[in-house]
Design an enzyme around this catalytic site. Sequence first.
Site, mmCIF file in Angstrom:
data_model
loop_
_atom_site.group_PDB
_atom_site.id
_atom_site.type_symbol
_atom_site.label_atom_id
_atom_site.label_comp_id
_atom_site.label_asym_id
_atom_site.label_seq_id
_atom_site.Cartn_x
_atom_site.Cartn_y
_atom_site.Cartn_z
ATOM 1 N N GLN A 101 58.752 -20.831 -36.270
ATOM 2 C CA GLN A 101 58.048 -21.554 -37.338
ATOM 3 C C GLN A 101 58.832 -21.411 -38.640
ATOM 4 O O GLN A 101 58.480 -21.996 -39.649
ATOM 5 C CB GLN A 101 56.656 -20.973 -37.535
ATOM 6 C CG GLN A 101 55.784 -21.108 -36.314
ATOM 7 C CD GLN A 101 54.507 -20.291 -36.461
ATOM 8 O OE1 GLN A 101 53.523 -20.751 -37.004
ATOM 9 N NE2 GLN A 101 54.531 -19.064 -35.985
ATOM 10 N N ASP A 104 64.160 -20.779 -42.330
ATOM 11 C CA ASP A 104 65.264 -20.096 -43.016
ATOM 12 C C ASP A 104 66.598 -20.161 -42.277
ATOM 13 O O ASP A 104 67.638 -19.784 -42.833
ATOM 14 C CB ASP A 104 64.885 -18.636 -43.319
ATOM 15 C CG ASP A 104 64.490 -17.836 -42.074
ATOM 16 O OD1 ASP A 104 65.013 -18.114 -40.978
ATOM 17 O OD2 ASP A 104 63.658 -16.912 -42.210
ATOM 18 N N HIS A 119 59.148 -26.262 -37.576
ATOM 19 C CA HIS A 119 58.753 -26.735 -38.913
ATOM 20 C C HIS A 119 59.935 -27.197 -39.757
ATOM 21 O O HIS A 119 59.794 -27.374 -40.962
ATOM 22 C CB HIS A 119 57.968 -25.637 -39.650
ATOM 23 C CG HIS A 119 56.658 -25.316 -38.996
ATOM 24 N ND1 HIS A 119 55.930 -24.179 -39.271
ATOM 25 C CD2 HIS A 119 55.935 -25.994 -38.062
ATOM 26 C CE1 HIS A 119 54.821 -24.166 -38.541
ATOM 27 N NE2 HIS A 119 54.810 -25.250 -37.790
ATOM 28 N N CYS A 147 70.284 -39.658 -51.806
ATOM 29 C CA CYS A 147 70.993 -40.031 -50.580
ATOM 30 C C CYS A 147 72.354 -40.634 -50.938
ATOM 31 O O CYS A 147 72.442 -41.508 -51.798
ATOM 32 C CB CYS A 147 70.141 -41.042 -49.834
ATOM 33 S SG CYS A 147 70.896 -41.693 -48.349
ATOM 34 N N CYS A 150 72.133 -44.636 -49.706
ATOM 35 C CA CYS A 150 71.317 -45.671 -50.363
ATOM 36 C C CYS A 150 70.778 -45.232 -51.728
ATOM 37 O O CYS A 150 70.028 -45.989 -52.347
ATOM 38 C CB CYS A 150 70.167 -46.082 -49.453
ATOM 39 S SG CYS A 150 68.840 -44.877 -49.395
ATOM 40 N N THR A 188 53.757 -13.557 -36.575
ATOM 41 C CA THR A 188 53.044 -14.752 -37.041
ATOM 42 C C THR A 188 51.562 -14.448 -37.176
ATOM 43 O O THR A 188 50.994 -13.736 -36.341
ATOM 44 C CB THR A 188 53.294 -15.979 -36.128
ATOM 45 O OG1 THR A 188 52.465 -17.054 -36.571
ATOM 46 C CG2 THR A 188 53.046 -15.706 -34.662
ATOM 47 N N ASN A 213 53.682 -7.138 -34.183
ATOM 48 C CA ASN A 213 53.228 -7.450 -35.540
ATOM 49 C C ASN A 213 52.544 -6.193 -36.100
ATOM 50 O O ASN A 213 51.652 -5.657 -35.433
ATOM 51 C CB ASN A 213 52.221 -8.622 -35.478
ATOM 52 C CG ASN A 213 51.854 -9.180 -36.838
ATOM 53 O OD1 ASN A 213 51.805 -8.454 -37.829
ATOM 54 N ND2 ASN A 213 51.578 -10.459 -36.888
ATOM 55 N N PRO A 214 52.942 -5.714 -37.277
ATOM 56 C CA PRO A 214 52.282 -4.522 -37.838
ATOM 57 C C PRO A 214 50.781 -4.740 -38.043
ATOM 58 O O PRO A 214 50.011 -3.788 -38.064
ATOM 59 C CB PRO A 214 52.975 -4.296 -39.181
ATOM 60 C CG PRO A 214 54.145 -5.198 -39.215
ATOM 61 C CD PRO A 214 53.990 -6.242 -38.145
ATOM 62 N N ALA A 230 59.077 -5.859 -36.375
ATOM 63 C CA ALA A 230 59.941 -6.443 -35.348
ATOM 64 C C ALA A 230 61.328 -5.799 -35.336
ATOM 65 O O ALA A 230 61.885 -5.541 -34.261
ATOM 66 C CB ALA A 230 60.053 -7.947 -35.580
HETATM 67 P P1 NAD Z 1 52.526 -15.782 -42.196
HETATM 68 O O1 NAD Z 1 53.058 -15.422 -43.533
HETATM 69 O O2 NAD Z 1 51.240 -16.507 -42.134
HETATM 70 O O3 NAD Z 1 52.337 -14.438 -41.341
HETATM 71 C C1 NAD Z 1 53.345 -13.480 -41.245
HETATM 72 C C2 NAD Z 1 52.951 -12.478 -40.184
HETATM 73 O O4 NAD Z 1 54.040 -11.588 -40.027
HETATM 74 C C3 NAD Z 1 51.719 -11.637 -40.535
HETATM 75 O O5 NAD Z 1 50.839 -11.615 -39.424
HETATM 76 C C4 NAD Z 1 52.304 -10.256 -40.798
HETATM 77 O O6 NAD Z 1 51.421 -9.205 -40.404
HETATM 78 C C5 NAD Z 1 53.545 -10.270 -39.922
HETATM 79 N N1 NAD Z 1 54.612 -9.374 -40.351
HETATM 80 C C6 NAD Z 1 54.903 -8.937 -41.604
HETATM 81 N N2 NAD Z 1 55.979 -8.129 -41.594
HETATM 82 C C7 NAD Z 1 56.389 -8.065 -40.294
HETATM 83 C C8 NAD Z 1 57.454 -7.405 -39.627
HETATM 84 N N3 NAD Z 1 58.317 -6.650 -40.310
HETATM 85 N N4 NAD Z 1 57.591 -7.557 -38.292
HETATM 86 C C9 NAD Z 1 56.704 -8.332 -37.582
HETATM 87 N N5 NAD Z 1 55.666 -8.977 -38.163
HETATM 88 C C10 NAD Z 1 55.523 -8.852 -39.507
HETATM 89 O O7 NAD Z 1 53.679 -16.544 -41.420
HETATM 90 P P2 NAD Z 1 53.608 -17.569 -40.224
HETATM 91 O O8 NAD Z 1 52.545 -17.204 -39.248
HETATM 92 O O9 NAD Z 1 54.991 -17.769 -39.758
HETATM 93 O O10 NAD Z 1 53.102 -18.864 -41.024
HETATM 94 C C11 NAD Z 1 53.517 -20.006 -40.676
HETATM 95 C C12 NAD Z 1 54.215 -20.772 -41.839
HETATM 96 O O11 NAD Z 1 54.956 -19.978 -42.742
HETATM 97 C C13 NAD Z 1 55.223 -21.664 -41.240
HETATM 98 O O12 NAD Z 1 54.935 -22.979 -41.608
HETATM 99 C C14 NAD Z 1 56.577 -21.261 -41.787
HETATM 100 O O13 NAD Z 1 57.412 -22.391 -41.939
HETATM 101 C C15 NAD Z 1 56.229 -20.628 -43.050
HETATM 102 N N6 NAD Z 1 57.152 -19.621 -43.632
HETATM 103 C C16 NAD Z 1 58.453 -19.485 -43.231
HETATM 104 C C17 NAD Z 1 59.264 -18.505 -43.810
HETATM 105 C C18 NAD Z 1 60.699 -18.368 -43.346
HETATM 106 O O14 NAD Z 1 61.315 -19.345 -42.931
HETATM 107 N N7 NAD Z 1 61.251 -17.147 -43.373
HETATM 108 C C19 NAD Z 1 58.758 -17.668 -44.788
HETATM 109 C C20 NAD Z 1 57.431 -17.842 -45.186
HETATM 110 C C21 NAD Z 1 56.641 -18.811 -44.580
#
Ligand code: NAD
Length: 239
Positions: A101, A104, A119, A147, A150, A188, A213-214, A230
């Site tokens: 998701q 980055d 995403h 762009c 265009c 997530t 997930n913590p 992770a």
């Molecule tokens: P979220 O922010 O909703 O949830 C993050 C989750 O990661 C939480 O449950 C948290 O407890 C857990 N977490 C925190 N530190 C951790 C670690 N060290 N190891 C493992 N888990 C850990 O994020 P999500 O569920 O991915 O939300 C989805 C949306 O957030 C997506 O649309 C995504 O595009 C976007 N997003 C992306 C980025 C990125 O690309 N790095 C950053 C922020 C949000």
Amino acid sequence: MKDELIEVRKRLLSAKSLTVLSGAGISAESGIPTFRGKEGLWNKHRAEDLATPEAFQRDPKLVWAWYQWRRVLIATKNPNAAHEALVTLETKAASFSLITQNVDGLHTKAGSRLVIELHGNIWKMCCTACGRKTENHAASLSPLPCCETCQGLLRPDIVWFGEDLDPDNLNRSLDACRNADVMLIIGTSGVVQPAASFASIAKEAGAFVVEINPQPVLSYLADLVFSEKAAVLLPQVIA
Ligand code: NAD
């Protein structure tokens, strides 16, 4: 060694098809803030102000300013031990899919090849007029990038709230969930659909589901839950 670690290693060794779903948490230890939680991006900015097509129509400069701030931040960050462990798992599994998701690009930067960026990707843009897609890794762009073909206004090639996912990405993800015999759900919060349903789709199709997930959210469904970061847990899984 903890029984759970032995179990997950055994499952991974015998897996014919391994599917991984990652979220913002996997990049937290690379220094990229998650969306939710104490340091979450949305505590400082409202998603509906910045990550919707309506917001972009209303104030493209504000939306681009936010994305450029994120590009500058992400440009300085590197994959961590969790991203790297997934590269190793990809080389070991007979069939492997990594659905992220995250926008980055850190999985690809780490060396993962089979990544479905559900995403989108913060380094990609598309033209709001002609639809042409481009990739640009310059951290900072002009306030309203245009762009080359265009001169239409470019937008980040990211799936915003209220928009549909790319159907090919969605179908490949659903197939990977239904075909998995092991599914890892990493970092997530499980509130953004349809990715939030992937664990239960895999589980219903018979997969062994593992959450890392913590602050776990899948305890009601997962076969194994690791309440750990992770980047700490995954290197132990592949050791
Ligand atoms: P979220 O922010 O909703 O949830 C993050 C989750 O990661 C939480 O449950 C948290 O407890 C857990 N977490 C925190 N530190 C951790 C670690 N060290 N190891 C493992 N888990 C850990 O994020 P999500 O569920 O991915 O939300 C989805 C949306 O957030 C997506 O649309 C995504 O595009 C976007 N997003 C992306 C980025 C990125 O690309 N790095 C950053 C922020 C949000």
